[in-house]
Every structure is written in structure tokens, then in C-alpha cells.
Design a protein around this motif. Sequence first.
Motif, PDB file in Angstrom:
ATOM      1  N   THR A  13       0.894  -1.240   0.049  1.00  0.00           N
ATOM      2  CA  THR A  13      -0.129   0.047  -0.100  1.00  0.00           C
ATOM      3  C   THR A  13       0.902   1.404  -0.135  1.00  0.00           C
ATOM      4  O   THR A  13       2.047   1.235   0.563  1.00  0.00           O
ATOM      5  CB  THR A  13      -1.019   0.075   1.182  1.00  0.00           C
ATOM      6  N   SER A  19     -11.499  -0.133 -12.721  1.00  0.00           N
ATOM      7  CA  SER A  19     -10.349  -0.307 -11.799  1.00  0.00           C
ATOM      8  C   SER A  19      -9.249  -1.585 -12.553  1.00  0.00           C
ATOM      9  O   SER A  19      -8.269  -1.712 -11.951  1.00  0.00           O
ATOM     10  CB  SER A  19     -10.945  -0.782 -10.650  1.00  0.00           C
ATOM     11  N   ASN A  78      -6.329   7.596 -10.724  1.00  0.00           N
ATOM     12  CA  ASN A  78      -6.984   7.362  -9.541  1.00  0.00           C
ATOM     13  C   ASN A  78      -7.943   6.224  -9.378  1.00  0.00           C
ATOM     14  O   ASN A  78      -9.250   6.650  -9.997  1.00  0.00           O
ATOM     15  CB  ASN A  78      -7.407   8.492  -8.670  1.00  0.00           C
ATOM     16  N   HIS A  79      -7.728   5.222  -9.128  1.00  0.00           N
ATOM     17  CA  HIS A  79      -8.798   3.955  -9.502  1.00  0.00           C
ATOM     18  C   HIS A  79      -9.797   4.096  -8.693  1.00  0.00           C
ATOM     19  O   HIS A  79     -10.792   3.431  -8.747  1.00  0.00           O
ATOM     20  CB  HIS A  79      -7.947   2.566  -9.538  1.00  0.00           C
ATOM     21  N   ARG A  80      -9.421   4.657  -7.414  1.00  0.00           N
ATOM     22  CA  ARG A  80     -10.625   4.729  -6.490  1.00  0.00           C
ATOM     23  C   ARG A  80     -11.636   5.711  -7.077  1.00  0.00           C
ATOM     24  O   ARG A  80     -12.970   5.435  -6.821  1.00  0.00           O
ATOM     25  CB  ARG A  80     -10.121   5.151  -5.124  1.00  0.00           C
ATOM     26  N   ALA A  81     -11.404   6.867  -7.767  1.00  0.00           N
ATOM     27  CA  ALA A  81     -12.273   7.731  -8.254  1.00  0.00           C
ATOM     28  C   ALA A  81     -12.670   7.350  -9.730  1.00  0.00           C
ATOM     29  O   ALA A  81     -13.403   7.978 -10.250  1.00  0.00           O
ATOM     30  CB  ALA A  81     -11.572   9.122  -8.338  1.00  0.00           C
ATOM     31  N   ASN A  82     -11.882   6.068 -10.510  1.00  0.00           N
ATOM     32  CA  ASN A  82     -12.135   6.110 -11.808  1.00  0.00           C
ATOM     33  C   ASN A  82     -12.062   6.989 -12.657  1.00  0.00           C
ATOM     34  O   ASN A  82     -12.801   7.227 -13.747  1.00  0.00           O
ATOM     35  CB  ASN A  82     -13.776   5.242 -11.752  1.00  0.00           C
ATOM     36  N   LYS A 122      -9.163   8.815   0.737  1.00  0.00           N
ATOM     37  CA  LYS A 122      -9.989   7.718   0.100  1.00  0.00           C
ATOM     38  C   LYS A 122     -11.357   7.865  -0.262  1.00  0.00           C
ATOM     39  O   LYS A 122     -12.006   7.734  -0.969  1.00  0.00           O
ATOM     40  CB  LYS A 122      -9.553   6.544   0.920  1.00  0.00           C
ATOM     41  N   GLU A 123     -11.896   8.388   1.112  1.00  0.00           N
ATOM     42  CA  GLU A 123     -13.401   8.622   0.922  1.00  0.00           C
ATOM     43  C   GLU A 123     -13.711   9.826  -0.213  1.00  0.00           C
ATOM     44  O   GLU A 123     -14.953   9.374  -0.763  1.00  0.00           O
ATOM     45  CB  GLU A 123     -13.883   9.158   2.427  1.00  0.00           C
ATOM     46  N   SER A 141     -12.299  10.146  -2.639  1.00  0.00           N
ATOM     47  CA  SER A 141     -12.235   9.641  -4.059  1.00  0.00           C
ATOM     48  C   SER A 141     -13.316   8.869  -4.529  1.00  0.00           C
ATOM     49  O   SER A 141     -13.835   8.837  -5.518  1.00  0.00           O
ATOM     50  CB  SER A 141     -10.978   8.870  -4.224  1.00  0.00           C
ATOM     51  N   LEU A 142     -13.788   7.902  -3.610  1.00  0.00           N
ATOM     52  CA  LEU A 142     -14.843   6.786  -3.686  1.00  0.00           C
ATOM     53  C   LEU A 142     -16.141   7.725  -4.014  1.00  0.00           C
ATOM     54  O   LEU A 142     -16.914   7.223  -4.691  1.00  0.00           O
ATOM     55  CB  LEU A 142     -14.938   5.870  -2.574  1.00  0.00           C
ATOM     56  N   ALA A 172     -16.140   8.898  -7.569  1.00  0.00           N
ATOM     57  CA  ALA A 172     -16.413   7.907  -8.507  1.00  0.00           C
ATOM     58  C   ALA A 172     -17.901   7.812  -8.592  1.00  0.00           C
ATOM     59  O   ALA A 172     -18.478   7.532  -9.577  1.00  0.00           O
ATOM     60  CB  ALA A 172     -15.762   6.325  -7.864  1.00  0.00           C
TER      61      ALA A 172
END
Length: 369
Positions: free
Chosen positions: A56, A206, A237-241, A305-306, A308-309, A312
Amino acid sequence: MSTEEPIICNSCLADSGDTTDTQPQITINKVPNGIQCKICTLPSTLYHFRNPHSRTIQKTTICYKCAKQRNACQCCVLDMTWHVSLTVRDKLVSYLQNQDGQQLQGSMMTPEATNVMMKRYLALQKGKLGGAQITSDSKALDTLLSQGLEQSIATLEKDIQSSNKIKTGLDKDFEIDIKPVLAHLPLTRTLQGTHYMSFFLYNIDSSIPEWKIKDSVTSVVGTNTWCDRDSNSIIVNHRANAGGIKFANQSLADKFVRVLTTTPGNNYIIQETGLMRGVLMVDRFKIFVVPWESGFSTGSFGATKEQSLKLARSLRKLIVSESQVMPTVTSDVNNNDDTDRKRKTTKKINKKKKKDNKKGTKRVTSLQL
């Protein structure tokens, strides 16, 4: 130029307590103005590094000033002394100072404003906020802990269980706000007639690695020199796609736009707004392309992280809403092609049947019967 070192706790640094020479070294990378502080909302330096005991990547989420004011880690935003959330830390300090547990001192509760201007005003103040006045001072902390710690902690735990209002992290204490993130995204831009070097990409699955997106852009412009290796020419940023790309010069960027706007199936126009979106195909996935005038950084897709999610989720809603009003250009072309093929095939079959009937088929007379 500031030379201050980041405030990061041992847990985020993965300190295992091993002091031998085999202890892995951590390289902390610095990106000036790489994030927007989640507390004061001001641009701040981003520090990121790889955890030596896992794969990570740790990133700072708040600025140095806010971390110092609250005696908190810039990554996990927990108290540096007790490694608990700031809300729990302030409650605990207040209980330790008030043995009866009924009256809390306001000065021991860290003020967190909801207004953006007040957040920035607090960030510019000097000194310690709330319980940080105690936990950041070893002498004050020793004096406080000598005042019956066990009894105070027991009282605090009962209060937590009964009220069930104290949460375990700063992210849960405040509603996740991505309005500043959305405000900087070029979602109202059109691909037609633009001359920008940066582009916003969204609807990135992702499963798509960054190098595949690079290869797809290379195939469009015809050269792999479109990106500068020494800079952040591509961020995903794969969390945000979502992500962004930046071309090395304007001519390559113009060629990228020209290919997308002139190739059937590589763009679509939203009928309701008239905005054109580019379509970059990667592994049968459609990645939508929008010109980005202001450019981007690692914090453009959410500082946490939150965020970014949540970004998305917001972009998925945008895709659904756009799909309801966009013309199905690609499907219409495919349908027209299929219709033409069917007509041609039908004509060939009919002609063949006529020829077969003339050559191989004989009339049967009544005498033969």
C-alpha cells in the motif's frame, strides 16, 4: 522555502520496532501543493511513501499547520500520543481534568468550523487547539495522567457506550464534502474547437492499468513521446475511476483531439447541452475524455480515500444521466451497416434462388404424373 518535516506517526510509517540494519528504509516523496487539506481546505504539500511491510501507498491528507495545531498524524489524522481520534482524545482530556465527568472544559475541545473561511482562519492561528495542549506536552501529560487515569477512562467508556456518539476517526466526524473537487473538474467543457494540452479522463475501470492507457494514447497520436517522463504527464486514481493526461506539446494535443473528433465511434455529443465527449477505447472499455484548461495534480481526484470513492459515485451518476440524453452514434452506424449487409445478403440469396430455379428445376406435366 519551508524545510519542515511531515508529522507522521509510527503506525503509518510501519515502525515494527526493529532497529537492526535490516530494517527497510522509507523514501518519502514530496509534491508541493499536491493536495487540498481536508481540514482547512488550503493547498498543501503532499507526502507519499510505500509501506515497507505491504504494497500500500500512504499519503498525507492534512497540512503541516493543522497537524501541528491538533498534535495529529498527517496521514491517519489520529492523536500522535494516544493514537485515537481527536474527538475521543479531547473527551478523554476533559474527563481527566474533571473527575466527576459532568462538566467539560470548552478549551479542551478542538474547534472544527464548517464554514470554509473559518476553517482557513483557524489554520492561520498559532498554538495548540483543544486536547493537543496536553498531549503534545510531555510534562503536562504526566501531570494529567497522575490524576486517576483508570477511573476517568472507565467513566469515559460508559459515556461512550450510552451516548454512542463518539466516532473513531475524523472522517466519520465530518460529512464528506467533494464540492471543491467537483468545482475544479472540467465537466462543462467540450472537445470541439479546444486547444488545451491537458485532458480529464473518467469512467476508468479499476482493472485497467496506467500503462494500457498510455499505450492507447500512443496509438492515437502515433508516437510514445507525447508524455514527459520527468513530470506527472499521466495520473490515474482508480478509487475515483478518473485521471488526467498532459501532452508534451500543443501539436500532439491537437492531433489527439483531431483524431477523436473525426473518427466515428470515438466521440459523442450530448444532445441536451451540445457538449462533445471523446471516447478512448482501452480493453473494450470506454474512457471518456474532456479538455482540462487548468491542468491537474494528485489531489484533483480527492485528497482522501473517502473523497475519491464519493467522486467515483458522482461520476457514475453523471455517466448515467448523459447516456439518457446522448445520441447513440456508434450504435446507429453499426445498425446501418448491419441493415446494409442484410439487404445485400438477401439480394444475393434471391438472385441465387432464381438462377437455381431456371437451371435445375423442370416443370412436371400431367402426362408424366
